[in-house]
Design a protein around this motif. Structure first.
Motif, PDB file in Angstrom:
ATOM      1  N   ARG A 103       0.812  -1.218   0.000  1.00  0.00           N
ATOM      2  CA  ARG A 103       0.000   0.000   0.000  1.00  0.00           C
ATOM      3  C   ARG A 103       0.849   1.274   0.000  1.00  0.00           C
ATOM      4  O   ARG A 103       1.820   1.408   0.729  1.00  0.00           O
TER       5      ARG A 103
ATOM      6  N   PHE B  48       1.853   5.769   7.973  1.00  0.00           N
ATOM      7  CA  PHE B  48       1.333   5.142   9.192  1.00  0.00           C
ATOM      8  C   PHE B  48       2.424   4.414   9.979  1.00  0.00           C
ATOM      9  O   PHE B  48       2.429   4.429  11.202  1.00  0.00           O
TER      10      PHE B  48
ATOM     11  N   TYR C  51      -4.365  12.238  12.121  1.00  0.00           N
ATOM     12  CA  TYR C  51      -5.735  11.980  12.554  1.00  0.00           C
ATOM     13  C   TYR C  51      -6.285  13.262  13.195  1.00  0.00           C
ATOM     14  O   TYR C  51      -5.527  14.181  13.523  1.00  0.00           O
TER      15      TYR C  51
ATOM     16  N   VAL D 110      -8.457   8.621   9.236  1.00  0.00           N
ATOM     17  CA  VAL D 110      -9.475   8.189  10.198  1.00  0.00           C
ATOM     18  C   VAL D 110      -9.164   6.745  10.590  1.00  0.00           C
ATOM     19  O   VAL D 110      -8.941   5.898   9.725  1.00  0.00           O
ATOM     20  N   GLY D 111      -9.138   6.527  11.899  1.00  0.00           N
ATOM     21  CA  GLY D 111      -8.689   5.237  12.417  1.00  0.00           C
ATOM     22  C   GLY D 111      -9.802   4.236  12.596  1.00  0.00           C
ATOM     23  O   GLY D 111     -10.139   3.838  13.703  1.00  0.00           O
ATOM     24  N   GLY D 112     -10.381   3.812  11.483  1.00  0.00           N
ATOM     25  CA  GLY D 112     -11.442   2.811  11.529  1.00  0.00           C
ATOM     26  C   GLY D 112     -12.799   3.458  11.717  1.00  0.00           C
ATOM     27  O   GLY D 112     -12.918   4.529  12.303  1.00  0.00           O
TER      28      GLY D 112
ATOM     29  N   HIS E 154     -10.725   4.911   5.471  1.00  0.00           N
ATOM     30  CA  HIS E 154     -10.339   4.885   6.886  1.00  0.00           C
ATOM     31  C   HIS E 154      -9.772   3.511   7.210  1.00  0.00           C
ATOM     32  O   HIS E 154     -10.100   2.896   8.207  1.00  0.00           O
ATOM     33  N   GLY E 155      -8.918   3.052   6.276  1.00  0.00           N
ATOM     34  CA  GLY E 155      -8.243   1.776   6.448  1.00  0.00           C
ATOM     35  C   GLY E 155      -8.356   0.867   5.228  1.00  0.00           C
ATOM     36  O   GLY E 155      -7.703  -0.156   5.149  1.00  0.00           O
TER      37      GLY E 155
ATOM     38  N   GLN F 236      -4.089  -1.469   8.537  1.00  0.00           N
ATOM     39  CA  GLN F 236      -5.126  -0.926   7.666  1.00  0.00           C
ATOM     40  C   GLN F 236      -5.304   0.563   7.943  1.00  0.00           C
ATOM     41  O   GLN F 236      -4.771   1.393   7.227  1.00  0.00           O
ATOM     42  N   CYS F 237      -6.061   0.900   9.008  1.00  0.00           N
ATOM     43  CA  CYS F 237      -6.270   2.334   9.249  1.00  0.00           C
ATOM     44  C   CYS F 237      -5.036   2.982   9.853  1.00  0.00           C
ATOM     45  O   CYS F 237      -4.905   4.189   9.862  1.00  0.00           O
ATOM     46  N   GLY F 238      -4.139   2.175  10.412  1.00  0.00           N
ATOM     47  CA  GLY F 238      -2.867   2.691  10.895  1.00  0.00           C
ATOM     48  C   GLY F 238      -2.889   3.252  12.305  1.00  0.00           C
ATOM     49  O   GLY F 238      -1.851   3.652  12.817  1.00  0.00           O
ATOM     50  N   PHE F 239      -4.044   3.258  12.950  1.00  0.00           N
ATOM     51  CA  PHE F 239      -4.131   3.942  14.243  1.00  0.00           C
ATOM     52  C   PHE F 239      -3.402   3.168  15.345  1.00  0.00           C
ATOM     53  O   PHE F 239      -2.689   3.749  16.153  1.00  0.00           O
TER      54      PHE F 239
END
Ligand code: FES
Lengths: 788, 140
Positions: free
Chosen positions: A12, A18, A25, A252-254, A505-506, B98-101
């Motif tokens: 990706r 990330f 965020y 955005v984290g999910g 968001h992912g 995925q979202c990286g958080f």
């Protein structure tokens, strides 16, 4: 397929930021002079607000303002809406209770915001929020849907007698009743679908900045759909007109659905930034997330499936009560109706289907769409029924399914949906081969020798994605169209920006969307930038949910690329004095087929911008936009097989094998698709084994409001998955994509529960199937009795 | 108020902070190192893991004043210039995010785990040790 184009397993593009800590965020944003907000929330599930005394709080250090619901109302901020009108079967519109962003006279669930404190620091804001004195007059509360419908239950909204929001039906009741009456066999189940808390890892947050000189607002927020947020904030909440409001949803984290909705906190931060004259930031802590993020599921269902003497399904009757919580969230009304009951045909030919749904208010957090949204509930009903029927009829669960599969497409179900393509045998066969279904008896015997009870269960799911054809959803009550838009901007040097109304968001859009451009325009992935999440940059978009970004969002990009390609070909044909039809674009070149004449892609792009030599009458530039409105839903489908071992001493379940065979149509990046399946399956396993949101039935207190009390699946709760795909292309969009984001969460809960009930020989088991519940069910089962 | 000085990602820093300032707040708000995240209030999600003197620690449960004089590494300091740390590279290569958080915390915990086990890690150990990290496992 090129090395970077459609179908390529490329890493990706977005990962670099990330993995190096450079993601941005909402809570990472700051602006000069920014202050923090803390909300005063109801400690009661149901209480009158007899008064709010803010005097002490106002005097505390660092406090800029203390604002209440009364002031919000005076300033004309509108109530929160539900955007999908459902009519009851008697024709009356749904009973929507007023839903102010800050409660004015009554709080209806624990955690509902009643006031906000703006202070210089977070700690000061919280301390002052604690000092706001609300005069609460407690009222009786009700937490479960069936209790809310019972006579004498506390009444939550005046305009919803008996707490009933709507009483809706679909299908043919008389036909379904007749099928059941004349059936050779009827399987009947009482099924509950446990309430879940979404728990995106990034808590919701908002940063609102009002610029008085421009009379303009900027909002950074954790949203899956910033344009929808702006539309709703403008048109319904009257915060500011759209051209005076910029909404940015950065990294955005999910989301899982929980970040679709426009919550009180965003509205209040915007309003407060003007009122208090400072930029205002709020970030949820995890308990606020538990109390205020829209929850998922929470259905109670009775279902009957009728078979003729040849084990053919002849009828289905379903009665469901859906708990909506204290208020109707944005898309809540659509979830147990058009996203649930329309999928009750499953993968099967069932001539007569009827479903009745009652939606009810309770004194709990509002419930709305959560990963799968209605479809997991439908799949759970169907696949528990079929598996149970197979056991009752003494036939193979796989063969009972196969005998009833829809085999010809298009197939019109009795509940609206028209399945356009699929091959259910193919995914069933792939899953059975992957799971070595035939070898199960041997594995069971081997497990028994080790003192373990081994069980196998399957689920054949179908869902509806690609949300949604605007005209169709409009006719069913939706307040918006569900198309998507895109703009493809080719720069003079040939690099490309794609502006999309989808929001990542992912999901990896910065990679997969670029792969589409690379495939079509022959440029490298590094030459493509995907721009999303900012209403100032992207003209409009409906956002990302319902696995729509591939099927709908990429289709819009594809349409815009068509236009870019056509114009580039015209320019190239003119420059090379060739026929337009002979021009080919590939590998960074624009060629005349069958000759050695060619130009670099960048040369054609530059020519578009210098405009020194364009075809007669052509406008300069190379930039095109498109809106794509899908012709139908898409129908991802597949088969999941789960094998478990239960420890009879403790009731602990180990998932020892999990096989997924999915048909998602065309796949852009298999690596990303596998990641989506893994994630969905883990969430489904979480629902099946661990996650159960618990309210105290008397007080309406959320008992499970931290990670101490609400178990989320962790790495040691799940096995390695065997994930594969079969492929039938979706005939209704240009790319043949069906969507993959929700399947895992839809298909896995029934597969897991079917496996456990097989292992323990007792079908009376509810989710989450904790060790205690499994142990109790086992103790009551024939397996245990036989062992004595 | 407390005066704290420490080395963060190789750079000496000194600030005066409220006594109750958490290390994660100090990193995010005072130093602008926003790669370290907060995902919970109960020290369970692991999104906030940093290295304090080489050991993985949850910075949401550590006061800035407690680590006065320590050497801190955050996700921003893990790579060697433009060269990614092998664990960062592996997360990308194997689609570990995925979202990286939650990713920064996962990476910091993984680096510590690998160092402690000296190359003798197996799948079971990794799954068990990630007990302190939660994620919505792919599919944000
Ligand atoms: S924020 Fe530190 S463990 Fe969750």
């Amino acid at each position: 397929m090129g090395v970077e184009g459609i179908g390529a397993r490329v890493p990706r593009k977005e990962d670099k930021r990330f993995i190096t800590g450079k993601g941005r965020y909402t809570d990472d944003m700051s602006v000069a002079g920014m202050c923090k907000a803390a909300f005063v929330r109801s400690p009661h599930a149901h209480a009158k607000i007899a008064g709010i005394d803010t005097a002490a709080a106002e005097k505390m250090p660092g406090v800029i303002a203390v604002l209440t619901g009364g002031q919000l109302k005076e300033d004309g901020i509108g109530d929160i809406i539900c955007g999908w009108m459902i009519h009851s079967k008697d024709g009356s519109p749904m009973n929507m209770g007023a839903n102010p962003a800050l409660a004015v006279d009554t709080a209806r669930h624990v955690g509902q915001a009643v006031a906000v404190v703006i202070a210089e620091t977070q700690a000061q804001a919280r301390e002052a929020a604690d000092a706001v004195n609300v005069n609460w007059q407690e009222l009786p509360a009700v937490a479960s849907a069936d209790a809310a419908l019972a006579a004498g239950a506390p009444q939550i909204h005046e305009n919803a007698p008996n707490n009933l929001i709507y009483d809706w039906e679909i299908g043919d009741a008389a036909a379904a009743d007749a099928a059941i009456a004349g059936a050779a066999h009827v399987t009947k189940l009482e099924i509950s679908n446990n309430r879940l808390v979404p728990n995106a890892m990034e808590p919701r947050a908002a940063l609102a900045d009002y610029n008085a000189a421009e009379d303009h607002y900027t909002l950074w927020t954790t949203s899956q759909n910033p344009h929808v947020a702006r539309l709703v904030l403008s048109a319904f909440y009257q915060v500011a007109p759209e051209h005076k409001l910029r909404v940015i949803a950065p990294d955005v984290g999910g989301g899982f659905g929980s970040k679709i909705y426009i919550y009180p906190e965003e509205i209040v931060c915007l309003w407060a930034s003007k009122k208090a004259g400072v930029p205002v930031k709020w970030t949820a802590d995890r308990t606020e997330a538990f109390l205020t993020d829209a929850h998922g599921r929470d259905h109670i269902t009775t279902a009957e499936m009728a078979f003729d003497a040849n084990n053919k399904m002849i009828g289905l009757k379903v009665d469901t009560i859906a708990n909506f919580g204290a208020y109707m969230s944005l898309f809540s009304s659509a979830v147990p109706t058009y996203l649930y009951a329309t999928l009750l045909s499953g993968q099967y030919v069932i001539p007569a289907i009827h479903c009745n749904v009652r939606a009810v208010y309770t004194n709990t957090t509002p419930v709305d769409a959560y990963r799968g949204a209605g479809r997991p509930e439908a799949c759970y009903v169907m696949e528990r029924l079929v598996e149970t029927a197979a056991r009752e009829l003494g036939v193979s669960p796989a063969e009972l399914r196969r005998a009833n599969f829809v085999g010809e497409f298009p197939y019109q179900t009795p509940v609206i949906m028209a399945y356009d393509a699929g091959d259910f045998d193919a995914s069933l066969n792939a899953a059975m081969a992957g799971a070595d279904y035939a070898g199960f008896a041997g594995r069971k015997a081997e497990a028994e020798a080790r003192g373990k009870l081994r069980g196998i269960g399957m689920a054949c799911y179908i869902e509806a994605c690609g949300i949604a054809p605007s005209q169709a959803v409009g006719s069913l009550g939706a307040g918006v169209g569900l198309w998507e838009s895109a703009e493809v901007r080719v720069n003079p040097v040939g690099t490309i920006e794609v502006l999309t109304g989808s929001h990542s968001h992912g999901q990896g859009h910065e990679t997969t969307f670029a792969q589409l451009v690379a495939e079509r325009l022959g440029v490298g992935l590094d030459s493509v930038q995907i721009v999303h999440g900012d209403t100032d940059k992207v003209q409009f978009g409906m956002g990302t949910y319902g696995s729509r970004s591939g099927a709908v969002g990429m289709s819009a990009i594809s349409k815009a690329i068509d236009k870019v390609e056509a114009k580039a070909k015209k320019i190239a044909a003119h420059l090379m004095e060739a026929a337009e039809g002979d021009i080919e674009i590939a590998d960074g070149e624009v060629r005349v087929a069958g000759t050695d004449k060619k130009l670099g892609w960048h040369e054609v792009c530059l020519a578009a911008y210098t405009a020194h030599n364009l075809p007669e009458g052509m406008e300069p530039g190379l930039k095109e936009g498109a809106f794509y409105d899908p012709a139908n839903f898409t129908f991802p489908a597949g088969c999941y097989i789960c094998e478990v071992e239960v420890d009879p001493g403790t009731g602990h379940t180990d998932i020892v094998q999990f096989v997924a065979a999915d048909d998602f149509g065309r796949i852009i990046n298999p690596m990303i698709v596998e990641g989506q399946v893994h994630g969905g399956v883990v969430q489904g396993i979480g629902q099946a084994l661990l996650e159960g949101c618990q309210y105290d039935p008397e007080t309406g207190q959320l008992v499970t409001a931290t990670y101490n009390d609400y178990p989320m699946p962790r790495a040691d709760d799940v096995p390695s998955f065997d994930v594969s795909t079969t492929e039938t292309l979706c005939p209704n969009n240009p790319l043949g994509i069906k969507g993959c984001g929700e399947a895992g969460a839809i298909g896995s809960p029934p597969a897991v529960i079917n496996a456990i009930t097989d292992a323990i020989g007792n079908n009376d088991l509810t989710m989450p199937a904790t060790a205690e519940k499994v142990w109790r069910a086992l103790s009551a089962s024939a397996v245990a009795q036989a062992a004595e | 108020m407390a005066n704290v000085s420490m080395t963060v990602n190789g750079r000496a820093v000194e600030r005066t902070v409220e006594d109750r300032t958490l290390l994660v707040q100090f990193l995010r708000e005072d130093l602008g190192l926003t790669g370290t995240h907060v995902g919970c209030d109960t020290s369970q999600c692991g999104a906030c893991v940093v290295h304090i003197d080489g050991k993985a620690v949850k910075s949401c449960t550590t006061l800035a004043a407690q680590v006065d004089g320590a050497s801190i590494t955050t996700i921003e300091g893990l790579a060697n210039g433009v060269d990614l740390h092998p664990v960062q590279a592996a997360f990308k290569e194997h689609h570990g995010l995925q979202c990286g958080f939650c990713t920064p915390g996962m990476i910091m915990a993984a680096v510590d785990m690998i160092e402690r086990h000296g190359g003798k890690l197996d799948e079971k150990t990794v799954r068990e040790e990630l007990e302190g990290n939660r994620e919505r496992h792919h599919g944000c």
